[in-house]
Design a protein around this motif. Structure first.
Motif, PDB file in Angstrom:
ATOM      1  N   PHE A 254       0.815  -1.218   0.000  1.00 55.98           N
ATOM      2  CA  PHE A 254       0.000   0.000   0.000  1.00 55.98           C
ATOM      3  C   PHE A 254       0.843   1.259   0.000  1.00 55.98           C
ATOM      4  CE2 PHE A 254       0.932  -0.985   4.416  1.00 55.98           C
ATOM      5  CZ  PHE A 254       1.266   0.234   4.946  1.00 55.98           C
ATOM      6  N   SER A 255       0.151   2.393  -0.232  1.00 53.30           N
ATOM      7  CA  SER A 255       0.758   3.712  -0.107  1.00 53.30           C
ATOM      8  C   SER A 255      -0.205   4.654   0.611  1.00 53.30           C
ATOM      9  CB  SER A 255       1.082   4.312  -1.474  1.00 53.30           C
ATOM     10  OG  SER A 255       2.210   3.697  -2.066  1.00 53.30           O
ATOM     11  N   LEU A 256       0.355   5.483   1.466  1.00 55.32           N
ATOM     12  CA  LEU A 256      -0.363   6.560   2.143  1.00 55.32           C
ATOM     13  C   LEU A 256       0.378   7.838   1.775  1.00 55.32           C
ATOM     14  CD1 LEU A 256      -2.489   7.417   4.398  1.00 55.32           C
ATOM     15  CD2 LEU A 256      -0.556   7.286   5.977  1.00 55.32           C
ATOM     16  N   MET A 257      -0.242   8.658   0.901  1.00 54.64           N
ATOM     17  CA  MET A 257       0.455   9.806   0.345  1.00 54.64           C
ATOM     18  C   MET A 257      -0.321  11.091   0.583  1.00 54.64           C
ATOM     19  SD  MET A 257       3.393   9.433  -1.245  1.00 54.64           S
ATOM     20  CE  MET A 257       3.413  10.792  -2.415  1.00 54.64           C
ATOM     21  N   PRO A 258       0.368  12.216   0.818  1.00 54.84           N
ATOM     22  CA  PRO A 258      -0.334  13.504   0.850  1.00 54.84           C
ATOM     23  C   PRO A 258      -1.072  13.746  -0.455  1.00 54.84           C
ATOM     24  CG  PRO A 258       1.908  13.750   1.680  1.00 54.84           C
ATOM     25  CD  PRO A 258       1.817  12.367   1.103  1.00 54.84           C
ATOM     26  N   PHE A 259      -2.273  14.315  -0.341  1.00 53.22           N
ATOM     27  CA  PHE A 259      -3.079  14.672  -1.508  1.00 53.22           C
ATOM     28  C   PHE A 259      -3.307  16.181  -1.427  1.00 53.22           C
ATOM     29  CE2 PHE A 259      -6.986  14.920  -4.077  1.00 53.22           C
ATOM     30  CZ  PHE A 259      -6.621  14.134  -5.151  1.00 53.22           C
ATOM     31  N   PRO A 260      -2.354  16.966  -1.951  1.00 52.62           N
ATOM     32  CA  PRO A 260      -2.363  18.417  -1.720  1.00 52.62           C
ATOM     33  C   PRO A 260      -3.610  19.133  -2.209  1.00 52.62           C
ATOM     34  CG  PRO A 260      -0.212  17.699  -2.511  1.00 52.62           C
ATOM     35  CD  PRO A 260      -1.135  16.535  -2.660  1.00 52.62           C
ATOM     36  N   ALA A 261      -4.259  18.633  -3.255  1.00 53.91           N
ATOM     37  CA  ALA A 261      -5.428  19.330  -3.796  1.00 53.91           C
ATOM     38  C   ALA A 261      -6.552  19.441  -2.783  1.00 53.91           C
ATOM     39  CB  ALA A 261      -5.936  18.614  -5.051  1.00 53.91           C
ATOM     40  N   ARG A 262      -6.577  18.551  -1.788  1.00 58.62           N
ATOM     41  CA  ARG A 262      -7.634  18.573  -0.783  1.00 58.62           C
ATOM     42  C   ARG A 262      -7.091  18.694   0.632  1.00 58.62           C
ATOM     43  NH1 ARG A 262     -12.224  15.683  -2.494  1.00 58.62           N
ATOM     44  NH2 ARG A 262     -13.030  16.028  -0.394  1.00 58.62           N
ATOM     45  N   ASN A 263      -5.780  18.834   0.775  1.00 56.04           N
ATOM     46  CA  ASN A 263      -5.152  18.862   2.089  1.00 56.04           C
ATOM     47  C   ASN A 263      -5.518  17.606   2.896  1.00 56.04           C
ATOM     48  OD1 ASN A 263      -3.424  20.009   3.997  1.00 56.04           O
ATOM     49  ND2 ASN A 263      -5.080  21.065   5.060  1.00 56.04           N
ATOM     50  N   LEU A 264      -5.534  16.496   2.206  1.00 52.86           N
ATOM     51  CA  LEU A 264      -5.829  15.202   2.803  1.00 52.86           C
ATOM     52  C   LEU A 264      -4.703  14.231   2.457  1.00 52.86           C
ATOM     53  CD1 LEU A 264      -9.619  14.971   1.799  1.00 52.86           C
ATOM     54  CD2 LEU A 264      -8.733  15.416   4.111  1.00 52.86           C
TER      55      LEU A 264
END
Length: 373
Positions: A254-264
């Motif tokens: 798996f990957s857990l990555m920052p999603f900057p477009a939603r600050n999630l």
């Protein structure tokens, strides 16, 4: 059907990141004065360019494909320099190697990183303590970033306007054919209004999952594509993981990555993110398959499995899931390589199909365009 008033130098079909970047290249570097960019959605960069992991690769993801890994190492610093406003760098990137079912060992992964020149160092005790030691062999700090697709969309809108590229949103290209006097003719169908034709010298098909659905110059020139409906879960990461980007590899992980477009953060799992896949073929519209798909989330299954390796993730808050069609070249399923597809169409001189699996591949595309034009 009405004919367009003015012949275009080029028509770029698909208003994602690749389509926008290619249209700007044609206008600025090649001096095309009449370039038309056509996008079926109501906004630029709103499909595959948005609905993805938002990772700017630095090679770590591809220990079984040195070519892809090396190209990422070359392209990442260029991407950071060219789009600094869209690159998120203020997080700690970690890659962890699982003890079981991984296709690489920690020692092999470390050696691979040294070979391609990718920065890597063992993570400290505090970061290692986030992982279940019986399941994780080693944890490494690496140098990898994320991108904000909304910032890229804003850039594309500004620069296309400044470069006098005509943008037609809410408009589908339905066919490309040979017109009189060796021009190319593109049939366009806007959401409102009559179908029309545009004549041009060049066509660049950047429709990603729709790549094979548009052109009709024979099955021998269709790319071998695998289509997949993929789920990307968006979460609020718990405080212990908020400043991290984590990938556990190399296998069903798996990957857990920052999603900057939603600050999630996005959460993806090799086993649960793919929902449905098929071999691309004429007449099987991937967009319609996605529209008809029930989109039942597998987030709970993702979370349970990820929680075995990374217990703190069990405190995450689920927000929603993004569903999109993911397209890859069939020939690279075994080695996870992500080369570009840059295909000329012999039956349609001046027509090119272009596909890239990673955002940093744009430089490989532009190099091929430089040669081709």
């Amino acid at each position: 059907m009405s004919a367009a008033d003015e012949r275009q130098d080029a028509v770029v079909i698909g208003g994602g990141f690749y389509g926008a970047a290619i249209a700007l290249y044609l206008a600025r570097r090649r001096g095309f004065r009449r370039t038309l960019l056509v996008e079926r959605e109501a906004a630029l960069l709103s499909r595959a360019s948005y609905n993805n992991q938002a990772r700017v690769h630095n090679g770590y993801h591809y220990p079984r494909c040195l070519t892809t890994a090396y190209r990422s190492r070359i392209n990442l610093p260029r991407f950071v320099q060219d789009w600094p406003q869209a690159v998120k760098r203020d997080f700690t990137a970690l890659y962890a190697v699982a003890r079981r079912n991984s296709r690489v060992t920690a020692r092999q992964f470390e050696r691979f990183c040294r070979e391609i020149g990718a920065p890597i160092e063992p993570a400290g005790p505090e970061l290692r303590g986030l992982f279940e030691p019986q399941l994780i062999e080693a944890v490494f700090r690496v140098e990898e970033y994320a991108f904000d697709s909304t910032a890229l969309a804003a850039w594309a809108g500004r620069e296309l306007e400044a470069s006098a590229v005509q943008v037609r949103l809410g408009t589908r290209a339905t066919a490309v054919s040979r017109g009189p006097r060796n021009v190319l003719r593109v049939a366009l169908r806007p959401e409102r209004g009559d179908e029309e034709r545009v004549d041009c010298r060049y066509v660049f098909n950047c429709t990603y999952s729709g790549l094979n659905q548009l052109l009709t110059d024979g099955p021998d020139h269709h790319a071998g594509l695998k289509q997949e409906i993929a789920e990307m879960a968006l979460i609020e990461a718990p405080p212990a993981l908020a400043g991290l980007g984590i990938t556990v590899m190399d296998g069903p992980f798996f990957s857990l990555m920052p999603f900057p477009a939603r600050n999630l953060h996005s959460l993806s799992h090799v086993r649960y993110t793919p929902h449905l896949h098929w071999e691309d073929a004429a007449g099987i519209d991937p967009y319609r398959k996605l529209e008809g798909y029930p989109r039942t989330s597998r987030f709970d299954r993702m979370l349970r499995d990820v929680g075995r390796y990374l217990p703190a993730v069990l405190d995450a808050t689920y927000v929603e899931s993004l569903f999109e069609v993911k397209t890859v070249l069939q020939k690279n399923e075994g080695d996870d390589g992500r080369p570009i597809l840059f295909e000329r169409h012999p039956g349609l001189p001046g027509c090119f199909s272009i596909l890239g699996g990673k955002i940093d591949n744009i430089y490989d595309v532009l190099e091929r365009l430089e040669d081709a034009l």
